[in-house]
Design an enzyme around this catalytic site. Sequence first.
Site, PDB file in Angstrom:
ATOM      1  N   THR A 141       0.843  -1.199   0.000  1.00  0.00           N
ATOM      2  CA  THR A 141       0.000   0.000   0.000  1.00  0.00           C
ATOM      3  C   THR A 141       0.875   1.245   0.000  1.00  0.00           C
ATOM      4  O   THR A 141       0.620   2.210  -0.716  1.00  0.00           O
ATOM      5  CB  THR A 141      -0.923  -0.021   1.230  1.00  0.00           C
ATOM      6  N   ARG A 146      -1.932   5.258   7.495  1.00  0.00           N
ATOM      7  CA  ARG A 146      -2.144   3.854   7.856  1.00  0.00           C
ATOM      8  C   ARG A 146      -1.828   3.757   9.343  1.00  0.00           C
ATOM      9  O   ARG A 146      -0.788   4.239   9.794  1.00  0.00           O
ATOM     10  CB  ARG A 146      -1.184   2.991   7.036  1.00  0.00           C
TER      11      ARG A 146
END
Lengths: 428, 322
Positions: B71, B120
Site C-alpha cells: 500500500t 495507515r
Amino acid sequence: MPDLVLKNGRVIDPAHAIDATTDIAIRHGRIAALGDGLDGAESIDCTGLVVCPGLIDLHVHLRDPGQEWKEDLLSGGRAAAAGGFTTVCCMPNTLPTNDTGAITRDMVERAADGPVRILPVGAITRGLAGEALAEIGEMVTAGAVAISDDGCGVQDSHLMRRAMEYAKPFEIPVVIHPQDDHLFGHGVMNEGWRATELGLAGIPSAAEDVQIDRDIRLSALTGTPLHVAHLSTTGGVELVRRAQGAGLLVSAEVTPHHLLLTDTDMPAYDPDWKMSPPLRSAADREAVVAALADGTIQAIATDHAPHAPEEKERPFDDAPFGVIGLETCLGVVLALVREGRISLADLIHRLTAGPARLFGLDGGHLGVGARADLCCFDPEARWRVEPERFYSKSRNCPWAGRELTGRPLHTITGGRVVCRDGAVTDAR
Amino acid sequence: MAETIDTPAPKALPFAHTDLLDTAELTAKEIRFLLDQAESFHEINERQVKKVPTLRGATIMDCFFEPSTRTRSSFELAGKRLSADVINFSAAASSLKKGESLRDTARTLAAMGTDLIVVRHPASGAAAYLAHELEVPVINAGDGCHAHPTQALLDLFTLRRALGRLSGLKVAIVGDITHSRVARSNLLAMRTLGVETRVCAPPTLLPAAVERYGCRVFYRMADAIEGVDAIMMLRIQRERQGGGAFPSLREYAHNYCLTRSHLALAAPGCVVLHPGPINRGVELAHDLADGPESRILDQVTAGVAVRMAVLYLFWQQHGSRQ
C-alpha cells in the site's frame, strides 16, 4: 432552637414512605424534626425543590493516593457534594492499592474534613493481583465498608472462595467486578454490530455473566453476602433475580450510563464513551431498567472513574476504561421517572436507603435522630452539561453537551451546608 | 496550476467529501465516478512516460504507523506519477514510540503544511481522528480492522474491468473477516453498488452480526462459491492460530484453501482476487495464484491508478475550497 431549617420542600423519604411538602429541622448534625412551621437559626427556602436523604454512591474512584492528577479526595468530595451525594465509597485501585489497614486509615483520616463522607472499599487481593488475600480484617478495623478487586475480576475461583469465606466474620459484602479475563480478551466495547462496524474488538456479555454465576454459587457455598458491581447484562439480571428468589444474599448496582445509553448511541471512537463493562445493547438496557424498577437492583452507583484528557485522547483501543458521573447522575437518572419507568420515590430509594442497606451504612433516611445528610434538588431545572465547569478534576463524561432536567442545588452533610445553589461552599 | 494535454480532463467532484475515510460514506454514483477517473489514470500508467504534472507543487505526506510494503509503495508511486512531492513519515522513525500522542502528531503534521495526508494506523478510528484534527484532506490507507477504502476501490476497479459490470455480480469473500478492513470496506461498497455478497470462514473468524452487511454467511467453501462471479480470498494471519481461531494452518488450508476444483462450482469466467501478500497453499493453491483466473497482479496495477484518482480528486476538492 434548630441550627438549620429546610423550609417548604417536597420531602421524599422512601425509607419512611414520606412524600409531603413540609419543613425539616436539623440540630447538632442530626434530623431534629419534620413538620410545618418550623424555625431555626438559619433557614433555606426549598419551595419547589425535592428534599430527600443525601445520595449514597457505593462505587467511585477517587484516585487518591497515587493518581491525584485525575482526582483526589477533596476534588472528588466536592464533585460528590455538587451532585447531591453525601456519602461515597471509594474503590481500592489506588497507587498503592488500598490493601492494608494503614492505607485505609490514611484515606479515612485525610477525608475527614471533606464536604462528604468518604468510606473506603478495601481490596480482596493484595495489589489487586488476584494471587493472595489482602489484610481484610485490618482494613475493616480501619474503616473499610466492603471489599472488592474492582477493575478486574478475581480469576482464581478457589481464591475467590477463600476470600468469601474469610470475609464472613467481618460482616461486609464482597463486591465483584464480574469479568472473565479470557472472554474479555482485548475487547474495548460491547460485542455486536456496532463493534463490528467500527472494527473494534468486542466484549461479550458472557464475560460478565460467567463470573456472576460463579460468585453466586460461591456466595451460596460460603454464606457471605455478594454485591454485583455495575450490572449491565440481561443474563446477569436473570442470575441475580433467581439468586434473590432462592433467598441468597445477592445484591446489585447499576450505573446511570447503563440505565440510559446503549452501544449504538456511542459517537464513533469517542474515548469518553469507553468504560468497563461497556455500554450494552438496547435489550440489556431494558433489562437493567426493569430490574431497577422491580427492586432486583437496589442501588444506582456512578462508577465515577476520572482520567486526564491526555490519557483519554488516544485511539479508542489505547484509551483507558472509565467515565465520570458524580455531577451528572441525578439529572441523568431522573429521565427514567419522566419516561414512566420508575416512580420518583423508588428512584430516590435506589440512591439512598437502597445502597445504605446493602453496605450496612447509617444514613439514607430522614428519621428523627438520623444523620442530617440531605439533598435538595430542583426536578424541573434544565441545564447543559459543561465538563469544564465540573468540580471533578477530570472531563471524561459521555453527557458533555447534553441538556439534563433536574439539578441538585443544596447538599447538607452532617448538618453542614456543603453545597448551596449548586456551588460547593468550601471551594473556589 | 497549468493544465497540460497529458492531464485527464478535470471534472468537478460530484460530492463534497473532504476526506476519504471509508467506502460507507460514498454513494454508488460517487464510487462510479472515482472508478471512471481511475480509468483515465490507468491509461497513463500504460504509457512509456508515466508522469503527469497534475499535482506539481503539492506535498503529500504518507504516514504509516504500521508496517506496509504494498500500500505504501502504491501510494508513493501514485503521488510521484502525479508529480507531487511525497514525504514518508514512518512509525519506526516517528515520535510515536517516544509516547507522543496522536493529537500532537496530527498538530505537527498540520504545522508542516502538507496538502494531503495518507494514513495507515493499527488503531481503528485513527484516520477519522486525524481527519477531525486536520484541515487538509486525509486519505485512509487502512485503520485497524475498520476500513481500507482504496483497497476496496481497486478491487472494484479490477472486477469491473474483468467482468464488465458490478451491479448484479455475485462475490464471495473468504477468510479472516473479523480482522479484515479489506472485507469491511468491500462489503459496504458492494452493498451500495448492488453486488450480491457472501462471506465464508470458520465461525471463529466471523465478527458478530456480520449479516448486517447485507451478505450471506457460509461456513463451507463449496456452498459459498456456488455460482459466484468472483472470489476474494483474504490473507490468513499466521498468528491467529495461536489465538485459537483454528487449530492449525494445515486444517485451515484443508477447509478454506481455494483450489482449482472449487472453481468448477463457480459461475463460468469466475475470477480470483487477493489483496496480498499471498500465503500460497494456505488460502490459495499455488497454481491458482498464477492461473488465468487470477486478477491478483491486475489489482496491484489498478491500485496505482485508483490511488492517483483519489489523490487528484481529493486534492482538487480541497484546493477548490481555498
